[in-house]
Design a protein around this motif. Structure first.
Motif, mmCIF file in Angstrom:
data_model
loop_
_atom_site.group_PDB
_atom_site.id
_atom_site.type_symbol
_atom_site.label_atom_id
_atom_site.label_comp_id
_atom_site.label_asym_id
_atom_site.label_seq_id
_atom_site.Cartn_x
_atom_site.Cartn_y
_atom_site.Cartn_z
ATOM 1 N N SER A 197 78.076 51.620 33.451
ATOM 2 C CA SER A 197 78.471 50.475 34.280
ATOM 3 C C SER A 197 77.242 49.672 34.696
ATOM 4 C CB SER A 197 79.202 50.947 35.540
ATOM 5 O OG SER A 197 80.405 51.586 35.216
ATOM 6 N N ASN A 198 76.168 50.392 35.057
ATOM 7 C CA ASN A 198 74.929 49.742 35.482
ATOM 8 C C ASN A 198 73.885 49.791 34.374
ATOM 9 O OD1 ASN A 198 72.068 49.984 36.667
ATOM 10 N ND2 ASN A 198 73.193 49.199 38.443
ATOM 11 N N GLY A 199 73.497 50.986 33.959
ATOM 12 C CA GLY A 199 72.616 51.168 32.807
ATOM 13 C C GLY A 199 71.140 51.328 33.111
ATOM 14 N N GLU A 200 70.698 51.027 34.338
ATOM 15 C CA GLU A 200 69.275 51.131 34.637
ATOM 16 C C GLU A 200 68.856 52.600 34.741
ATOM 17 O OE1 GLU A 200 65.961 49.860 38.034
ATOM 18 O OE2 GLU A 200 67.951 48.924 38.043
ATOM 19 N N TYR A 201 67.721 52.922 34.131
ATOM 20 C CA TYR A 201 67.166 54.274 34.239
ATOM 21 C C TYR A 201 65.653 54.176 34.379
ATOM 22 C CZ TYR A 201 65.219 53.941 29.551
ATOM 23 O OH TYR A 201 64.473 53.544 28.470
ATOM 24 N N HIS A 202 65.067 55.219 34.950
ATOM 25 C CA HIS A 202 63.610 55.325 35.068
ATOM 26 C C HIS A 202 63.198 56.736 34.686
ATOM 27 C CE1 HIS A 202 62.772 51.487 37.197
ATOM 28 N NE2 HIS A 202 64.045 51.621 37.542
ATOM 29 N N ALA A 203 62.217 56.826 33.791
ATOM 30 C CA ALA A 203 61.712 58.117 33.338
ATOM 31 C C ALA A 203 60.246 58.252 33.741
ATOM 32 C CB ALA A 203 61.847 58.240 31.826
ATOM 33 N N TYR A 204 59.901 59.403 34.318
ATOM 34 C CA TYR A 204 58.527 59.683 34.746
ATOM 35 C C TYR A 204 58.056 60.997 34.149
ATOM 36 C CZ TYR A 204 59.096 56.076 38.343
ATOM 37 O OH TYR A 204 59.310 54.890 39.002
ATOM 38 N N ILE A 205 56.850 61.000 33.585
ATOM 39 C CA ILE A 205 56.181 62.242 33.204
ATOM 40 C C ILE A 205 55.382 62.709 34.411
ATOM 41 C CG2 ILE A 205 54.476 63.323 31.690
ATOM 42 C CD1 ILE A 205 55.166 61.225 29.586
ATOM 43 N N GLU A 206 55.584 63.961 34.823
ATOM 44 C CA GLU A 206 54.901 64.446 36.015
ATOM 45 C C GLU A 206 53.402 64.525 35.794
ATOM 46 O OE1 GLU A 206 54.289 64.389 38.966
ATOM 47 O OE2 GLU A 206 55.921 65.617 39.769
ATOM 48 N N ARG A 207 52.688 64.303 36.868
ATOM 49 C CA ARG A 207 51.230 64.389 36.844
ATOM 50 C C ARG A 207 50.798 65.812 36.502
ATOM 51 N NH1 ARG A 207 47.288 62.980 41.946
ATOM 52 N NH2 ARG A 207 45.442 64.040 41.150
ATOM 53 N N ASP A 208 49.769 65.905 35.675
ATOM 54 C CA ASP A 208 49.270 67.206 35.213
ATOM 55 C C ASP A 208 47.764 67.082 35.006
ATOM 56 O OD1 ASP A 208 48.666 69.569 33.954
ATOM 57 O OD2 ASP A 208 49.921 69.233 32.195
ATOM 58 N N ASP A 209 46.998 67.515 35.988
ATOM 59 C CA ASP A 209 45.544 67.361 35.928
ATOM 60 C C ASP A 209 44.884 68.293 34.921
ATOM 61 O OD1 ASP A 209 45.783 65.417 37.840
ATOM 62 O OD2 ASP A 209 45.325 66.735 39.518
ATOM 63 N N VAL A 210 45.629 69.266 34.396
ATOM 64 C CA VAL A 210 45.096 70.182 33.383
ATOM 65 C C VAL A 210 45.183 69.565 31.993
ATOM 66 C CG1 VAL A 210 45.332 72.458 32.329
ATOM 67 C CG2 VAL A 210 45.666 72.183 34.794
ATOM 68 N N GLY A 211 46.303 68.902 31.701
ATOM 69 C CA GLY A 211 46.488 68.295 30.381
ATOM 70 C C GLY A 211 47.635 67.306 30.416
ATOM 71 N N GLN A 212 47.343 66.059 30.801
ATOM 72 C CA GLN A 212 48.391 65.069 31.023
ATOM 73 C C GLN A 212 49.038 64.611 29.716
ATOM 74 O OE1 GLN A 212 49.374 63.613 34.278
ATOM 75 N NE2 GLN A 212 51.071 63.286 32.867
ATOM 76 N N SER A 213 50.350 64.807 29.587
ATOM 77 C CA SER A 213 51.094 64.195 28.483
ATOM 78 C C SER A 213 51.444 62.759 28.882
ATOM 79 C CB SER A 213 52.350 65.005 28.167
ATOM 80 O OG SER A 213 53.204 65.108 29.289
ATOM 81 N N TYR A 214 51.942 61.976 27.937
ATOM 82 C CA TYR A 214 52.105 60.550 28.219
ATOM 83 C C TYR A 214 53.088 59.918 27.237
ATOM 84 C CZ TYR A 214 48.634 60.493 24.451
ATOM 85 O OH TYR A 214 47.975 60.713 23.275
ATOM 86 N N PHE A 215 53.607 58.744 27.600
ATOM 87 C CA PHE A 215 54.461 57.963 26.711
ATOM 88 C C PHE A 215 53.590 57.116 25.784
ATOM 89 C CE2 PHE A 215 57.469 58.187 30.464
ATOM 90 C CZ PHE A 215 58.356 59.064 29.865
ATOM 91 N N SER A 216 54.111 56.784 24.624
ATOM 92 C CA SER A 216 53.391 55.875 23.728
ATOM 93 C C SER A 216 53.276 54.509 24.407
ATOM 94 C CB SER A 216 54.123 55.730 22.393
ATOM 95 O OG SER A 216 55.363 55.073 22.581
ATOM 96 N N ALA A 217 52.228 53.771 24.070
ATOM 97 C CA ALA A 217 51.953 52.491 24.738
ATOM 98 C C ALA A 217 53.137 51.531 24.656
ATOM 99 C CB ALA A 217 50.706 51.856 24.112
ATOM 100 N N GLU A 218 53.872 51.580 23.544
ATOM 101 C CA GLU A 218 55.007 50.669 23.352
ATOM 102 C C GLU A 218 56.152 50.971 24.317
ATOM 103 O OE1 GLU A 218 53.578 52.431 20.977
ATOM 104 O OE2 GLU A 218 52.454 50.873 19.903
ATOM 105 N N ASP A 219 56.192 52.180 24.838
ATOM 106 C CA ASP A 219 57.305 52.597 25.692
ATOM 107 C C ASP A 219 56.976 52.561 27.185
ATOM 108 O OD1 ASP A 219 58.973 53.103 23.503
ATOM 109 O OD2 ASP A 219 58.197 55.141 23.266
ATOM 110 N N VAL A 220 55.774 52.123 27.519
ATOM 111 C CA VAL A 220 55.312 52.221 28.913
ATOM 112 C C VAL A 220 55.751 51.017 29.738
ATOM 113 C CG1 VAL A 220 53.243 52.151 30.371
ATOM 114 C CG2 VAL A 220 53.359 53.717 28.434
ATOM 115 N N ASN A 221 56.189 51.296 30.962
ATOM 116 C CA ASN A 221 56.423 50.274 31.972
ATOM 117 C C ASN A 221 55.473 50.570 33.127
ATOM 118 O OD1 ASN A 221 57.478 49.016 34.405
ATOM 119 N ND2 ASN A 221 59.342 48.589 33.278
ATOM 120 N N THR A 222 54.548 49.647 33.419
ATOM 121 C CA THR A 222 53.514 49.910 34.420
ATOM 122 C C THR A 222 53.956 49.589 35.843
ATOM 123 O OG1 THR A 222 52.588 47.729 33.938
ATOM 124 C CG2 THR A 222 51.577 49.620 32.837
#
Length: 574
Positions: free
Chosen positions: A398-423
């Motif tokens: 009905s709405n469709g908005e979503y937000h995805a977050y990768i949790e902070r990890d100071d040991v080994g941070q994973s991340y989204f590809s640059a094309e998929d990032v919203n700053t």
């Protein structure tokens, strides 16, 4: 049920768990629940594992949460430098401020001259070192509390850290200086070594969260329960005095609407207690590549790349938040397109990859505080391929908005590809509460006062302005703590960058306000600070989202304080 709570349901039935709980009524408590601290309808509590499910189902319980990791908001500035000043400045005698400066952080060098008064005695009224083995009984059941007498006695020793039993730089092997000492120095230097701060006459109450052992796991960081109990400790010590609390802490994940139990507690404090301010760094996550957002249509499929570093040996986590009325399915795929994990609304499921069970997907409907739906993907280790696809499917939209977050990890941070990032929407996990003040960093050496490249951008997901204020955050010089192998402070300063350095400056200005108006409510105080800002004239949406009401100007604040004081005196005379 909260995903992290599901992870600790099983285990020793007699183990006492540290939890946060939201009550349906602030005066009615669940059975089998020991209250440790309370702010309105939010309590920190102790529950035996065998009673966890009954407390969860108790009619008095609205929401029950396991501890969430709360790391220090540190930005790794490779251009840091040390400045040594061994000549103590002459300090005129000054009156002790009535405003208590509270800080929750890591590593406080109580022997640094910038935290001593005119007589060479400590300005710390108390330091609660939460990770230390308890040797003086306190109501929280962990850590050690040092008062001013303990600290002053230690300062008489040639080895004050050893004498007190607390070394602030115990984790500083290379002498970079601890986060908490530097942050405190910006806000509350007495001016002996560095320039005097606006809170330089304030008594200090500090909570060192350090590393923490929570519910059977060594998280090596502070957590949300200890944060709330740290607030309780500071406010109990402050008593009836006005109080400013600085927290340069936070992670990536949360609903970002100000509805975590921690943020609700913040709001409850500020609504009820006059003369109180909570100031927070907004975070240094703008370039972390850890946020993705979009609008998902009915029957649409969206694929998001999740990337991992080669040396990442830590657990990894994604949270996806979407609207209550929608139904979204999620799949995890490897490089070859094979599905090895999936969850339909609202089903939890096991993740199997690299030949064994390596994770879990929790999928919750109507999280009780935000009312949003919540997907939590937890991997015990990175995949061998170092690349996964997160596929979202619009089942009922009905709405469709979503937000995805990768949790902070100071040991080994994973991340989204640059094309998929919203700053945008990248403010820290716990600085979204309506009444706290979130501070971003700008470059004070830039004539345009441009926000620092790392400083997180708002708004909140419910579209409120955060951060509200910008302050200087580029190579800020302040107190440097002694390193691990040093016996006491070397009277050094260091330069660090980050929103962590901007936040304490605004906190010190809040002290200045409370010295004039000790009973001012949070609504008036916020407006005074916001009206003291100069808006950045920009058409750039990113700069707008980073800067809030603009750059704080002390001269503007002084003018507003004079006007307010004059109005107060006129009203009093009539």
């Amino acid at each position: 049920m909260d995903p992290k709570l599901k992870l600790i349901v099983k285990g020793n039935p007699r183990e006492e768990l540290q939890l946060l709980l939201r009550l349906k009524s602030a005066h009615i408590y669940p059975k089998h629940c020991k209250v440790i601290s309370q702010f309105g309808d939010i309590i920190s509590c102790r529950i035996l594992r065998k009673d966890l499910l009954s407390v969860y189902d108790d009619p008095a319980t609205r929401s029950l949460k396991a501890p969430q990791v709360i790391p220090a908001d540190f930005y790794d500035d490779s251009g840091y430098s040390n400045v040594i000043n061994k000549v103590n400045r002459h300090q005129p005698k000054t009156k002790k401020s009535p405003v208590v400066f509270g800080i929750i952080d890591f590593g406080f060098d109580f022997s640094h001259p910038d935290f001593l008064d005119n007589e060479g005695k400590t300005r710390f009224e108390k330091i609660w070192v939460q990770p230390l083995k308890q040797s003086n009984k306190n109501k929280y059941g962990y850590g050690e509390i040092f008062n001013d007498s303990h600290i002053n006695n230690a300062l008489k020793s040639r080895e004050p850290f050893k004498s007190l039993g607390y070394h602030p730089g115990r984790n500083d092997f290379i002498g970079r200086g601890m986060h908490g000492t530097h942050v405190l120095g910006i806000a509350a230097s007495s001016g002996v070594i560095s320039k005097k701060s606006f809170a330089g006459n304030s008594p200090i109450v500090a909570v060192d969260m350090g590393s923490s052992y929570v519910n059977g796991s060594d998280l090596s960081l502070g957590d949300s329960v200890k944060l709330i109990e740290g607030l309780d400790f500071i406010l109990k010590q402050a008593g009836n005095r006005p109080c400013v609390i600085n927290m340069s802490l936070g992670g990536h994940c949360s609903d970002h609407t100000g509805n975590t139990l921690v943020e609700i507690a913040f709001n409850n404090i500020l609504k009820k207690r006059g003369g109180t301010v909570i100031v927070q760094s907004t975070g240094n996550y703008f370039l972390a590549n850890c946020h993705n957002a979009g609008i998902l249509s009915q029957d649409e499929t969206i694929e998001i790349e999740w990337l991992f570093k080669a040396r990442d040996r830590s657990a990894n986590e994604i949270e996806i938040w979407y609207e209550n009325e929608d139904r979204i399915a999620v799949e995890l795929l490897d490089d070859e397109g094979n599905v090895f994990g999936e969850s339909f609304p609202f089903q939890d499921s096991i993740i199997n990859y690299d030949g064994i069970q390596n994770g879990i997907i929790f999928h919750r409907h109507n999280e009780p505080n935000s009312t949003k739906n919540h997907i939590n993907i937890i991997l015990s280790k990175r995949p061998d391929s170092r690349r996964l696809i997160v596929r979202l499917k619009g089942i009922e939209i009905s709405n469709g908005e979503y937000h995805a977050y990768i949790e902070r990890d100071d040991v080994g941070q994973s991340y989204f590809s640059a094309e998929d990032v919203n700053t945008n929407f990248t403010i820290g996990s716990i600085c979204n509460a309506p009444l706290t003040i979130a501070v971003g960093a700008y470059n004070q050496e830039d004539i345009y006062k441009t926000p620092m490249h790392f400083s997180s951008a708002g708004p909140t997901i419910d579209r409120r302005i955060k951060p509200e204020i910008l302050a200087a955050g580029n190579k800020i010089v302040a107190a440097k703590s002694a390193a691990k192998f040093q016996l006491k402070s070397k009277s050094e300063l260091t330069a660090k960058s980050g929103s962590s350095m901007a936040s304490p400056y605004v906190a010190s200005l809040a002290v200045k306000v409370l010295e004039h108006f000790p009973k001012i409510n949070i609504y008036e105080l916020r407006q005074l600070l916001f009206k003291s800002c100069t808006t950045l004239n920009s058409m750039n949406k990113t700069i707008i989202n980073k800067s809030g009401y603009g750059v704080i100007e002390v001269n503007k604040l002084n003018t507003l304080l004079k006007l307010k004081k004059k109005q107060y005196e006129n009203n009093k005379s009539t």
